[in-house]
Design a protein around this motif. Structure first.
Motif: not given
Length: 234
Positions: A127-141
């Motif tokens: 997978q090129l992307y993965q989920a990332y958690v910052l301050n309790g919120f999810y994003g994509i890197i």
């Protein structure tokens, strides 16, 4: 008058060429990206509908999955069983017995442990992307490029969701992402474009996207059904 001798004429036998089977008019293709038959549950039992939503295989099964390859049968030690491992057939279960059915609904094979071979897995697509958690919120890197969590420009999608899950599929550069926002589920892409609106209480994180390019969703938390990327219900 003399009778002329009758010559022996060899008759040429014309073999009848079997006519090709007529295509089933019920197996309509409205969208090329979708399966011609889609599992659907009615009154607690699964069957298969076509792309118009008409039942082609009546609902009588406890389990029914997409028409897809079964690698255990494709590699079966029983040569006669291998053909039932192709994507011309689907796996269903009734009364604790598993079968492969064809697109008419005929049960053409009953699973036997002795027939199951070992799957041969191809190269794994990282997978090129993965989920990332910052301050309790999810994003994509993008894993290969991400080095500094303090730099917002390095996020493909800056953390803003309650939950994110990247669905498994063949296109790792443009995966479908199940997301949760305001306690409702939808689907986005890596550019944060909303594909499926946030109107569902749950979207299953299973192989429905990889096998059928569809999502298994529910609005009431109990009754699940399939939708496509156009948010059309089946």
């Amino acid at each position: 008058m003399k009778k002329l001798p009758v010559k022996n004429v060899t008759k040429t036998v014309v073999k009848k060429v079997p006519s090709a089977p007529k295509p089933n008019p019920d197996l309509v293709t409205i969208h090329q990206d979708l399966p011609v038959l889609i599992p659907k549950k009615e009154n607690g039992k699964f069957g298969y509908v076509n792309q118009n939503g008409k039942f082609i295989i009546k609902p009588e099964y406890h389990i029914a999955v997409f028409f897809y390859e079964d690698c255990n049968l494709l590699n079966s030690p029983n040569l006669k069983a291998r053909k039932f491992g192709t994507d011309d057939y689907a796996t269903v279960e009734k009364d604790m017995i598993s079968y492969r059915v064809d697109k008419t609904g005929k049960r053409v094979y009953q699973f036997k442990d002795a027939d199951l071979g070992k799957c041969k897995f191809g190269d794994y697509k990282q997978q090129l992307y993965q989920a990332y958690v910052l301050n309790g919120f999810y994003g994509i890197i993008e894993k290969a490029k991400f080095v500094n969590a303090a730099d917002y420009r390095q996020y493909q999608i800056y953390p803003q969701y309650q939950y994110l899950y990247i669905m498994e599929g063949d296109d790792t550069s443009d995966p479908m992402i199940v997301a949760s926002h305001n306690d409702r589920f939808g689907v986005i892409d890596v550019n944060n474009k909303v594909i499926i609106p946030f109107e569902y209480s749950n979207i299953k994180r299973n192989f429905s996207w990889k096998l059928g390019r569809m999502f298994e969703v529910t609005k009431d938390g109990t009754n699940y059904y399939y939708i496509d990327v156009r948010n059309k219900t089946y």
